[in-house]
Design an enzyme around this catalytic site. Sequence first.
Site, mmCIF file in Angstrom:
data_model
loop_
_atom_site.group_PDB
_atom_site.id
_atom_site.type_symbol
_atom_site.label_atom_id
_atom_site.label_comp_id
_atom_site.label_asym_id
_atom_site.label_seq_id
_atom_site.Cartn_x
_atom_site.Cartn_y
_atom_site.Cartn_z
ATOM 1 N N ARG A 111 30.693 41.051 37.703
ATOM 2 C CA ARG A 111 32.055 40.788 37.227
ATOM 3 C C ARG A 111 32.112 39.618 36.243
ATOM 4 N NH1 ARG A 111 37.166 38.420 39.326
ATOM 5 N NH2 ARG A 111 38.883 39.858 38.820
ATOM 6 N N ILE B 101 42.254 41.439 34.048
ATOM 7 C CA ILE B 101 41.253 42.107 34.871
ATOM 8 C C ILE B 101 41.774 42.011 36.294
ATOM 9 C CG2 ILE B 101 39.858 39.984 34.986
ATOM 10 C CD1 ILE B 101 37.383 41.741 35.386
ATOM 11 N N SER B 102 41.866 43.137 36.967
ATOM 12 C CA SER B 102 42.535 43.184 38.261
ATOM 13 C C SER B 102 41.817 42.346 39.318
ATOM 14 C CB SER B 102 42.637 44.631 38.760
ATOM 15 O OG SER B 102 43.479 45.385 37.934
ATOM 16 N N GLN B 103 42.587 41.892 40.286
ATOM 17 C CA GLN B 103 42.051 41.214 41.461
ATOM 18 C C GLN B 103 41.046 42.144 42.148
ATOM 19 O OE1 GLN B 103 45.160 40.397 44.244
ATOM 20 N NE2 GLN B 103 43.822 39.508 45.783
ATOM 21 N N PRO B 104 39.881 41.647 42.556
ATOM 22 C CA PRO B 104 38.894 42.516 43.213
ATOM 23 C C PRO B 104 39.455 43.296 44.402
ATOM 24 C CG PRO B 104 37.869 40.452 42.609
ATOM 25 C CD PRO B 104 39.328 40.304 42.295
#
Length: 219
Positions: A42, A68-71
């Site tokens: 990431r 970028i989305s939260q994991p």
Amino acid sequence: MAYKFVDNYREQGARKKLVNLLKEERKIEDTNLLDAIGKVPRHYFFDETFWSQSYRDIAFPIGEGQTISQPYTVAYQTQLLHVSEGDKVLEIGTGSGYQTCVLLELGASVYTIERQEKLYHRAKLFLSKMGYHPNFFLGDGSKGIPEHAPYDKILVTAGAPFVPEIMLKQLRIGGTLVIPVGDEKSQKMITIIRVNENDYERIELDTFRFVPLVGDQAW
């Protein structure tokens, strides 16, 4: 943005900690999904200045008003899809390409569409350098990609005001759509399964906050 393709013990260790957090604290149970997240570096999606932020369980700006989305969000949505190797998956909103890579690591054949031209070209070039090769499209994702339908799974990574009918029609019988639906402040995660030609099963789940889905069939 300059990237150095470095994956040393520090980044590998941080990625393992993230996977453990998703498993132990966030209760993500899909072991194949956790393995896939553990394989995608990431930090490559961040400027080196922000590498220290890359394995925190947070969303992060990537430009053009997108993130970028939260994991956890990536894991939550992907787990709902129940991706099997060889599944044909339509991803609405390429963004950084991180979610795309997770789907590819699960063995999916990915069709991904992005409306922001800068993000489209950046992701297409960058993922190729990383060795990931989805089918990229530039355009209005709210309409799906009907010319390549039907899809086994459809994943929408932006908040929609409603479920686009045109998108439902692109699902294979037995296929699954995962989409956040609500207003601009919060959305409910919705899972829809196409039971037959005309019938769908709809399940409403947890509340999230996504950037808005923009297009003819959205905001």
